[in-house]
Design a protein around this motif. Structure first.
Motif, PDB file in Angstrom:
ATOM      1  N   LEU A   1      46.968  51.739  18.994  1.00  0.00           N
ATOM      2  CA  LEU A   1      47.190  50.494  18.259  1.00  0.00           C
ATOM      3  C   LEU A   1      47.287  49.278  19.182  1.00  0.00           C
ATOM      4  N   GLY A   2      47.201  49.496  20.479  1.00  0.00           N
ATOM      5  CA  GLY A   2      47.270  48.380  21.422  1.00  0.00           C
ATOM      6  C   GLY A   2      48.674  47.876  21.679  1.00  0.00           C
ATOM      7  N   ALA A   3      49.673  48.730  21.493  1.00  0.00           N
ATOM      8  CA  ALA A   3      51.056  48.286  21.664  1.00  0.00           C
ATOM      9  C   ALA A   3      51.394  48.021  23.119  1.00  0.00           C
ATOM     10  N   LEU A   4      50.781  48.746  24.047  1.00  0.00           N
ATOM     11  CA  LEU A   4      51.169  48.605  25.448  1.00  0.00           C
ATOM     12  C   LEU A   4      50.873  47.196  25.967  1.00  0.00           C
ATOM     13  N   ARG A   5      49.761  46.625  25.583  1.00  0.00           N
ATOM     14  CA  ARG A   5      49.435  45.259  26.015  1.00  0.00           C
ATOM     15  C   ARG A   5      50.486  44.268  25.509  1.00  0.00           C
ATOM     16  N   LYS A   6      50.897  44.406  24.247  1.00  0.00           N
ATOM     17  CA  LYS A   6      51.904  43.497  23.697  1.00  0.00           C
ATOM     18  C   LYS A   6      53.265  43.708  24.351  1.00  0.00           C
ATOM     19  N   LEU A   7      53.607  44.942  24.637  1.00  0.00           N
ATOM     20  CA  LEU A   7      54.895  45.226  25.274  1.00  0.00           C
ATOM     21  C   LEU A   7      54.940  44.666  26.696  1.00  0.00           C
ATOM     22  N   LEU A   8      53.841  44.783  27.425  1.00  0.00           N
ATOM     23  CA  LEU A   8      53.790  44.206  28.767  1.00  0.00           C
ATOM     24  C   LEU A   8      53.910  42.687  28.716  1.00  0.00           C
ATOM     25  N   ARG A   9      53.315  42.082  27.690  1.00  0.00           N
ATOM     26  CA  ARG A   9      53.425  40.629  27.544  1.00  0.00           C
ATOM     27  C   ARG A   9      54.869  40.228  27.247  1.00  0.00           C
ATOM     28  N   LEU A  10      55.550  41.017  26.408  1.00  0.00           N
ATOM     29  CA  LEU A  10      56.958  40.733  26.139  1.00  0.00           C
ATOM     30  C   LEU A  10      57.802  40.872  27.399  1.00  0.00           C
ATOM     31  N   LEU A  11      57.553  41.923  28.161  1.00  0.00           N
ATOM     32  CA  LEU A  11      58.309  42.133  29.393  1.00  0.00           C
ATOM     33  C   LEU A  11      58.089  41.001  30.387  1.00  0.00           C
ATOM     34  N   ASP A  12      56.896  40.464  30.415  1.00  0.00           N
ATOM     35  CA  ASP A  12      56.558  39.467  31.426  1.00  0.00           C
ATOM     36  C   ASP A  12      56.916  38.040  31.011  1.00  0.00           C
ATOM     37  N   ARG A  13      56.893  37.757  29.689  1.00  0.00           N
ATOM     38  CA  ARG A  13      56.969  36.349  29.291  1.00  0.00           C
ATOM     39  C   ARG A  13      58.040  36.024  28.256  1.00  0.00           C
ATOM     40  N   ASP A  14      58.635  37.005  27.620  1.00  0.00           N
ATOM     41  CA  ASP A  14      59.552  36.680  26.534  1.00  0.00           C
ATOM     42  C   ASP A  14      60.800  35.976  27.078  1.00  0.00           C
ATOM     43  N   PRO A  15      61.263  34.929  26.415  1.00  0.00           N
ATOM     44  CA  PRO A  15      62.432  34.197  26.908  1.00  0.00           C
ATOM     45  C   PRO A  15      63.753  34.919  26.663  1.00  0.00           C
ATOM     46  N   CYS A  16      63.765  35.943  25.802  1.00  0.00           N
ATOM     47  CA  CYS A  16      65.004  36.661  25.470  1.00  0.00           C
ATOM     48  C   CYS A  16      65.145  37.894  26.360  1.00  0.00           C
ATOM     49  N   ASP A  17      66.270  38.007  27.036  1.00  0.00           N
ATOM     50  CA  ASP A  17      66.488  39.141  27.934  1.00  0.00           C
ATOM     51  C   ASP A  17      66.529  40.469  27.179  1.00  0.00           C
ATOM     52  N   ALA A  18      67.136  40.472  25.995  1.00  0.00           N
ATOM     53  CA  ALA A  18      67.215  41.715  25.225  1.00  0.00           C
ATOM     54  C   ALA A  18      65.824  42.214  24.851  1.00  0.00           C
TER      55      ALA A  18
ATOM     56  N   ALA B   1      59.267  41.978  37.060  1.00  0.00           N
ATOM     57  CA  ALA B   1      60.512  42.255  36.344  1.00  0.00           C
ATOM     58  C   ALA B   1      61.635  42.625  37.303  1.00  0.00           C
ATOM     59  N   MET B   2      61.294  43.286  38.402  1.00  0.00           N
ATOM     60  CA  MET B   2      62.311  43.656  39.381  1.00  0.00           C
ATOM     61  C   MET B   2      62.876  42.444  40.116  1.00  0.00           C
ATOM     62  N   GLN B   3      62.193  41.327  40.081  1.00  0.00           N
ATOM     63  CA  GLN B   3      62.645  40.127  40.780  1.00  0.00           C
ATOM     64  C   GLN B   3      63.462  39.192  39.890  1.00  0.00           C
ATOM     65  N   GLN B   4      63.714  39.608  38.649  1.00  0.00           N
ATOM     66  CA  GLN B   4      64.486  38.766  37.747  1.00  0.00           C
ATOM     67  C   GLN B   4      65.975  38.869  38.052  1.00  0.00           C
ATOM     68  N   GLN B   5      66.741  37.953  37.471  1.00  0.00           N
ATOM     69  CA  GLN B   5      68.173  37.915  37.704  1.00  0.00           C
ATOM     70  C   GLN B   5      68.951  38.843  36.763  1.00  0.00           C
ATOM     71  N   VAL B   6      68.295  39.389  35.767  1.00  0.00           N
ATOM     72  CA  VAL B   6      68.966  40.290  34.821  1.00  0.00           C
ATOM     73  C   VAL B   6      69.145  41.659  35.482  1.00  0.00           C
ATOM     74  N   GLN B   7      70.396  42.057  35.680  1.00  0.00           N
ATOM     75  CA  GLN B   7      70.674  43.274  36.427  1.00  0.00           C
ATOM     76  C   GLN B   7      70.105  44.511  35.740  1.00  0.00           C
ATOM     77  N   LYS B   8      70.274  44.610  34.443  1.00  0.00           N
ATOM     78  CA  LYS B   8      69.772  45.774  33.718  1.00  0.00           C
ATOM     79  C   LYS B   8      68.253  45.871  33.836  1.00  0.00           C
ATOM     80  N   LEU B   9      67.575  44.743  33.798  1.00  0.00           N
ATOM     81  CA  LEU B   9      66.129  44.734  33.916  1.00  0.00           C
ATOM     82  C   LEU B   9      65.694  45.175  35.311  1.00  0.00           C
ATOM     83  N   LYS B  10      66.398  44.730  36.326  1.00  0.00           N
ATOM     84  CA  LYS B  10      66.067  45.109  37.689  1.00  0.00           C
ATOM     85  C   LYS B  10      66.248  46.609  37.911  1.00  0.00           C
TER      86      LYS B  10
END
Length: 290
Positions: free
Chosen positions: A184-201, A236-245
């Motif tokens: 269904l092409g979900a991986l492309r959308k999920l990568l976009r969310l991980l890279d660009r979404d303004p919400c940490d959650a 994503a590893m370079q972000q300030q969100v500890q859980k994300l890192k």
């Protein structure tokens, strides 16, 4: 000839046949008359004799089931089937809520109530789909199409991260669902969310769903490579969100550690269309679980 046999200079090469044994003396005739089978002449015959001897003892007769135990068993089975049917009906009700169009002319209060109802439906589905049977039923009800096509790109962040969480919950360790989600092409959308979404959650839950689609899943990993997923993961590893890192580091260790396909065979990497594999880290510990 009789003296040579009694002298013990040579052993017989084979046991006598059943007919010779029966005609050679009184002992043979008594064995034949008693119905005993002839001695085994090879390994297959010995195995057959052991199987026959083991099956001669009859199994003890089953104890009759008491009426109380029979009634308890019937009630338990009815409750189990009824519970499964009820959960399927709950999922259908949730999908009806999620399938409704977003009210366009409603006021702020109505929009907030509508969003809260949709978030509640997604949370209930996430709880139900912890059961793999329910997850399979959810996909058969076209729920995954609704999540990928509509809710991963919904306006409210609360809908986006709950949709990503539900995708990961359904996909983890179920190859058939993983293949459907990837198709269904979900991986492309999920990568976009991980890279660009303004919400940490949203980004954390997108990473969770990505992990469920690519860890020990060759088709997902191939898509991840073609979509330049390693670059997204490194950012994503370079972000300030500890859980994300931390979670990004765990996933990177899994993809580059001894569990990676290119660690199994040097012929795997060219199949993805690249020339060289990423640098792998040699770690003595097992790959960290998500």
């Amino acid at each position: 000839m009789a003296n040579q046999g009694s002298g013990g200079s040579r052993l017989p090469l084979a046991l006598p046949s059943a007919s010779q044994d029966c005609s050679s003396g009184g002992s043979g005739s008594s064995e034949g008359g008693s119905g005993h089978p002839p001695p085994p002449r090879n390994l297959q015959g010995l195995l057959q004799m052991a199987i026959t001897a083991g099956s001669e003892e009859p199994d003890p007769p089953p104890e009759p089931m008491s009426e109380e135990r029979r009634q308890w068993l019937q009630e338990a089975m009815s409750a189990a089937f009824r519970g499964q049917r009820e959960e399927v009906e709950q999922m259908k009700n949730c999908l009806r809520v999620l399938s409704q169009p977003t009210p366009s002319s409603a006021g702020e209060v109505e929009l907030a109530a509508d969003q809260q109802e949709r978030e509640g439906a997604l949370e209930l589905l996430a709880d139900l789909c912890e059961n793999m049977d329910n997850a399979a039923d959810f996909c058969q009800l076209s729920g995954m199409h609704l999540l990928v096509g509509r809710y991963l790109e919904a306006g409210p962040a609360g809908l986006r991260w709950r949709a990503a969480q539900l995708i990961g919950t359904c996909s983890q360790n179920v190859a058939a669902i993983q293949e459907q989600v990837l198709g269904l092409g979900a991986l492309r959308k999920l990568l976009r969310l991980l890279d660009r979404d303004p919400c940490d959650a949203v980004r954390v839950k997108a990473l969770f769903a990505i992990s469920c689609l690519v860890r020990e899943q060759e088709a997902g990993l191939l898509q991840f490579l073609r979509l330049d997923g390693f670059s997204v993961l490194m950012r994503a590893m370079q972000q300030q969100v500890q859980k994300l890192k931390v979670k990004s580091a765990f996933l990177l260790q899994n993809l580059l550690g001894p569990c990676a396909p290119w660690a199994w065979s040097s012929s795997w990497w060219p199949s993805c269309g690249q020339n060289t594999a990423p640098s792998t880290s040699t770690c003595s510990e097992p790959c960290a679980a998500w």
